[in-house]
Design a protein around this motif. Structure first.
Motif, PDB file in Angstrom:
ATOM      1  N   THR A  41       0.523  14.428   0.404  1.00 15.55           N
ATOM      2  CA  THR A  41      -0.128  12.378   0.929  1.00 15.55           C
ATOM      3  C   THR A  41      -0.058  11.645  -0.072  1.00 15.55           C
ATOM      4  O   THR A  41       1.186  11.940  -0.957  1.00 15.55           O
ATOM      5  N   ALA A  42       0.386  10.553   0.674  1.00 14.99           N
ATOM      6  CA  ALA A  42       1.009   9.768  -0.560  1.00 14.99           C
ATOM      7  C   ALA A  42       0.574   8.853  -1.246  1.00 14.99           C
ATOM      8  O   ALA A  42      -1.324   8.520  -0.824  1.00 14.99           O
ATOM      9  N   GLU A  43       0.481   8.412  -2.522  1.00 11.61           N
ATOM     10  CA  GLU A  43      -1.071   7.618  -3.393  1.00 11.61           C
ATOM     11  C   GLU A  43      -1.040   6.699  -2.122  1.00 11.61           C
ATOM     12  O   GLU A  43      -0.916   6.365  -1.552  1.00 11.61           O
ATOM     13  N   THR A  44      -2.703   6.382  -2.876  1.00 15.47           N
ATOM     14  CA  THR A  44      -3.563   5.748  -2.544  1.00 15.47           C
ATOM     15  C   THR A  44      -3.625   4.312  -3.219  1.00 15.47           C
ATOM     16  O   THR A  44      -2.779   4.411  -4.676  1.00 15.47           O
ATOM     17  N   LYS A  45      -3.632   2.703  -2.880  1.00 18.76           N
ATOM     18  CA  LYS A  45      -3.485   2.115  -4.042  1.00 18.76           C
ATOM     19  C   LYS A  45      -4.782   1.851  -4.717  1.00 18.76           C
ATOM     20  O   LYS A  45      -4.782   1.643  -6.156  1.00 18.76           O
ATOM     21  N   ALA A  46      -6.019   2.810  -3.776  1.00 15.08           N
ATOM     22  CA  ALA A  46      -6.805   3.186  -5.173  1.00 15.08           C
ATOM     23  C   ALA A  46      -6.668   4.044  -6.576  1.00 15.08           C
ATOM     24  O   ALA A  46      -6.571   3.573  -7.241  1.00 15.08           O
ATOM     25  N   SER A  47      -6.029   5.026  -5.827  1.00 16.44           N
ATOM     26  CA  SER A  47      -5.179   5.998  -6.988  1.00 16.44           C
ATOM     27  C   SER A  47      -4.253   5.039  -8.171  1.00 16.44           C
ATOM     28  O   SER A  47      -4.077   5.788  -9.140  1.00 16.44           O
TER      29      SER A  47
ATOM     30  N   THR B  27      -0.756  -3.357  -5.757  1.00 15.18           N
ATOM     31  CA  THR B  27      -1.514  -3.167  -4.375  1.00 15.18           C
ATOM     32  C   THR B  27      -1.348  -4.114  -3.800  1.00 15.18           C
ATOM     33  O   THR B  27      -1.462  -3.767  -2.534  1.00 15.18           O
TER      34      THR B  27
ATOM     35  N   TRP C  90      -2.251  -7.006  -3.470  1.00 20.69           N
ATOM     36  CA  TRP C  90      -4.190  -7.135  -2.915  1.00 20.69           C
ATOM     37  C   TRP C  90      -4.381  -8.965  -3.191  1.00 20.69           C
ATOM     38  O   TRP C  90      -3.546  -8.833  -4.244  1.00 20.69           O
TER      39      TRP C  90
END
Length: 146
Positions: A75-81, A102, A104
């Motif tokens: 799984t790819a890294e999430t923005k939260a991680s 991110t 954002w």
């Protein structure tokens, strides 16, 4: 001029197909094809499933091993991680750096820090203004905070 057939009428092809299937059933002892959509040459759904269970692609008997349909994918890294990883650094991170990481906007980054990091995750978020006048955010360990 062509006209539409009534549901009870048959075309010549349907009549011939029915009589052929009935003749095959009488001559060969086999039942007529149950599904006319598939035709006499095609296997029905249950026959295909049965064939898949009993043979592999080469026609050899299967040993009861079923291959999983899904593959494990990293799984790819999430923005939260990504944000949490940057906040754990001892120097901390600026809003600008989090915006770049991110994609954002600044108010979204601040909202994430407040709602998720502080409230939902219950982490100790510390913000400090450095000598350069830039505010940096970091997560302080609970053991160090006391």
């Amino acid at each position: 001029m062509l006209r539409r057939l009534q549901p009870t009428e048959r075309t010549m092809a349907q009549t011939n197909e029915t009589s052929t299937n009935e003749a095959d059933a009488v001559a060969g002892g086999a039942a007529p094809a149950a599904n006319k959509k598939n035709g006499p040459d095609r296997k029905g759904k249950s026959e295909t499933k049965r064939a898949l269970k009993t043979t592999d692609g080469a026609g050899k008997a299967a040993e009861g091993k079923i291959k999983p349909k899904t593959k494990l994918v990293a799984t790819a890294e999430t923005k939260a991680s990504v944000v949490l990883k940057k906040l754990k650094s001892p120097k901390g991170v600026t809003i600008e750096a989090l915006k770049e990481a991110t994609g954002w906007q600044a108010h979204s980054v601040r909202g994430f820090l407040s709602a998720v990091v502080k409230k939902k995750l219950g982490l100790n978020l510390v913000n400090e203004v450095g000598k350069d006048g830039v505010r940096r955010y970091r997560i302080e360990d609970a053991a160090k905070a006391k």
